[in-house]
Structures are given as structure tokens and as C-alpha cells.
Scaffold this active site. Structure first.
Site, PDB file in Angstrom:
ATOM      1  N   LYS A  90      -5.182  -1.841  20.244  1.00  0.00           N
ATOM      2  CA  LYS A  90      -3.979  -2.286  20.954  1.00  0.00           C
ATOM      3  C   LYS A  90      -4.384  -3.271  22.043  1.00  0.00           C
ATOM      4  CE  LYS A  90       0.072  -0.014  22.929  1.00  0.00           C
ATOM      5  NZ  LYS A  90       0.610   1.283  23.362  1.00  0.00           N
ATOM      6  N   ARG A 142      12.355  10.302  27.846  1.00  0.00           N
ATOM      7  CA  ARG A 142      13.421   9.472  28.414  1.00  0.00           C
ATOM      8  C   ARG A 142      14.705   9.571  27.624  1.00  0.00           C
ATOM      9  NH1 ARG A 142       9.397   4.521  28.533  1.00  0.00           N
ATOM     10  NH2 ARG A 142       8.752   5.827  26.792  1.00  0.00           N
TER      11      ARG A 142
HETATM   12  P1  ADP Z   1       1.968   5.866  25.349  1.00  0.00           P
HETATM   13  O1  ADP Z   1       1.484   4.530  24.871  1.00  0.00           O
HETATM   14  O2  ADP Z   1       1.042   6.994  25.095  1.00  0.00           O
HETATM   15  O3  ADP Z   1       3.414   6.203  25.000  1.00  0.00           O
HETATM   16  P2  ADP Z   1       2.916   5.267  27.989  1.00  0.00           P
HETATM   17  O4  ADP Z   1       2.077   4.806  29.114  1.00  0.00           O
HETATM   18  O5  ADP Z   1       3.928   4.312  27.476  1.00  0.00           O
HETATM   19  O6  ADP Z   1       1.875   5.719  26.913  1.00  0.00           O
HETATM   20  O7  ADP Z   1       3.659   6.630  28.358  1.00  0.00           O
HETATM   21  C1  ADP Z   1       2.963   7.810  28.623  1.00  0.00           C
HETATM   22  C2  ADP Z   1       3.956   8.957  28.697  1.00  0.00           C
HETATM   23  O8  ADP Z   1       4.858   8.759  29.778  1.00  0.00           O
HETATM   24  C3  ADP Z   1       4.833   9.145  27.451  1.00  0.00           C
HETATM   25  O9  ADP Z   1       5.018  10.534  27.252  1.00  0.00           O
HETATM   26  C4  ADP Z   1       6.147   8.509  27.853  1.00  0.00           C
HETATM   27  O10 ADP Z   1       7.243   9.100  27.173  1.00  0.00           O
HETATM   28  C5  ADP Z   1       6.192   8.856  29.331  1.00  0.00           C
HETATM   29  N1  ADP Z   1       7.004   7.904  30.106  1.00  0.00           N
HETATM   30  C6  ADP Z   1       6.927   6.566  30.102  1.00  0.00           C
HETATM   31  N2  ADP Z   1       7.840   6.017  30.923  1.00  0.00           N
HETATM   32  C7  ADP Z   1       8.532   7.057  31.468  1.00  0.00           C
HETATM   33  C8  ADP Z   1       9.646   7.160  32.373  1.00  0.00           C
HETATM   34  N3  ADP Z   1      10.241   6.075  32.870  1.00  0.00           N
HETATM   35  N4  ADP Z   1      10.093   8.402  32.699  1.00  0.00           N
HETATM   36  C9  ADP Z   1       9.498   9.488  32.159  1.00  0.00           C
HETATM   37  N5  ADP Z   1       8.470   9.467  31.289  1.00  0.00           N
HETATM   38  C10 ADP Z   1       7.991   8.270  30.939  1.00  0.00           C
END
Ligand code: ADP
Length: 165
Positions: free
Chosen positions: A46, A95
Site C-alpha cells: 500500500k 463509523r
Molecule cells: P485501516 O487501514 O486498518 O482501516 P485506519 O487507520 O483507516 O486503518 O483505521 C484504523 C481503525 O480506526 C479502523 O478500525 C477504523 O474503522 C477506525 N477509525 C478510522 N476513523 C475513525 C473515526 N473517525 N472514528 C472511529 N473510528 C475510526
């Protein structure tokens, strides 16, 4: 669990970059667990905006006022990392229904691999239910102000990345 054993949870993710939604989850988990490991996933397939090393440094700075937090990087399988470290709890955020659909399958798969590993879900705070790292990257790539989405002082770092590209 023995009396001296600390209750630890691992919050794995890309955090590219870490948003206020992520930080809210970390703060809430720190009220429930003795130790919160924020695990920055090394994913060679990625393309990321920030290197893993940069993200680890940024997240350490952002969470320096939360003593329970330790920021680590890891590669390979999540289940292997859990076995290596002895962590039994994994934190994921929800979310919307889309997150639920994806996350429940991962959690169930992990349970098959190791029934002792529990995924703990925390629902997003309504203030951040729309917020994602990819949205932050998109706005910043277009030259927009992303300070409302990120912890204090982080927005200039994201803007600078796009200027340097
Ligand atoms: P990944 O690539 O593993 O999904 P992310 O950095 O996008 O990693 O997200 C990590 C975790 O945080 C995931 O479980 C995602 O659902 C959660 N997450 C991301 N943004 C939010 C938010 N705004 N509120 C709550 N949880 C979130």
C-alpha cells in the site's frame, strides 16, 4: 489473569495520518485498559503518504500526554503479532454499517485463528463519524485546510507532504 498482569489492547491501523477520530478512540480505550498499543501496520503493498517511521514519531508526539499509550510498528499477520506480544484484545472503530460489515468478518476470522483473541469495537463519536484518513489526504491534496480533522499541530505536516510531492 494474574493480579500483576496488565490488561493490554492493540489498536492496529494505517493511521496515514492519525485523525481526531482515531485519537478519540485511543483516549477512550486508555480509560478501559492499562496499556494501549497503537500498532502502525507496515504494508509494503500500500502506497502511503507518511512512512511508517514518520507515523510512529507523529503518533508518539500526539499521544505523549496519555501514559498508557505505546506506539509500535508491526508487519505480517495481526494474529502473529498478538501471539508474539501476548496481547488478547484488539481495538477497532465503527463509523457506519460499512465499517461493521468489514470489521465483523475480520474479527470472526481472527476468532477462528485464535478463540482467545477478542476484538473490542468502539462506536465513533458523532463528531467524527464522517472522518477518515483518506478524506484528509484528498482535501490536503487539493490544497484544502485539514486542521479541523487532525490533532493540534499536525495539519502543516500533511500540507508540507503534498507540497514536497
Ligand atoms: P485501516 O487501514 O486498518 O482501516 P485506519 O487507520 O483507516 O486503518 O483505521 C484504523 C481503525 O480506526 C479502523 O478500525 C477504523 O474503522 C477506525 N477509525 C478510522 N476513523 C475513525 C473515526 N473517525 N472514528 C472511529 N473510528 C475510526
Amino acid at each position: 489473569m494474574s493480579k500483576n498482569e496488565k490488561r493490554a489492547i492493540l489498536y492496529p491501523g494505517s493511521f496515514d495520518p492519525l485523525t481526531l477520530g482515531h485519537l478519540d478512540l485511543i483516549r477512550r480505550a486508555a480509560k478501559m485498559f492499562d496499556k494501549v498499543y497503537v500498532g502502525v501496520l507496515v504494508n509494503p503493498h500500500k502506497k502511503s503518504l507518511f512512512s511508517v517511521e514518520e507515523r510512529v514519531i507523529m503518533i508518539r508526539r500526539i499521544t505523549e500526554d496519555i501514559p498508557q499509550v505505546e506506539v509500535v510498528d508491526f508487519d505480517g499477520l495481526l494474529i502473529d503479532f498478538c501471539h508474539k506480544t501476548g496481547i488478547h484484545f484488539i481495538l477497532r472503530g465503527l463509523r457506519d454499517a460499512g465499517d461493521f460489515e468489514a470489521e465483523i468478518k475480520v474479527a470472526q476470522g481472527l476468532k477462528v485463528l485464535d478463540p482467545e483473541v477478542e476484538t473490542v469495537f468502539l462506536g465513533t463519536d458523532t463528531r467524527y463519524s464522517y472522518l477518515s484518513s483518506s478524506m484528509v489526504r484528498e482535501v490536503a491534496a487539493g490544497g484544502g485546510d485539514v486542521s479541523a480533522f487532525l490533532p493540534e499541530g499536525e495539519a502543516p505536516l500533511v500540507a508540507a507532504k503534498y507540497k514536497a510531492l
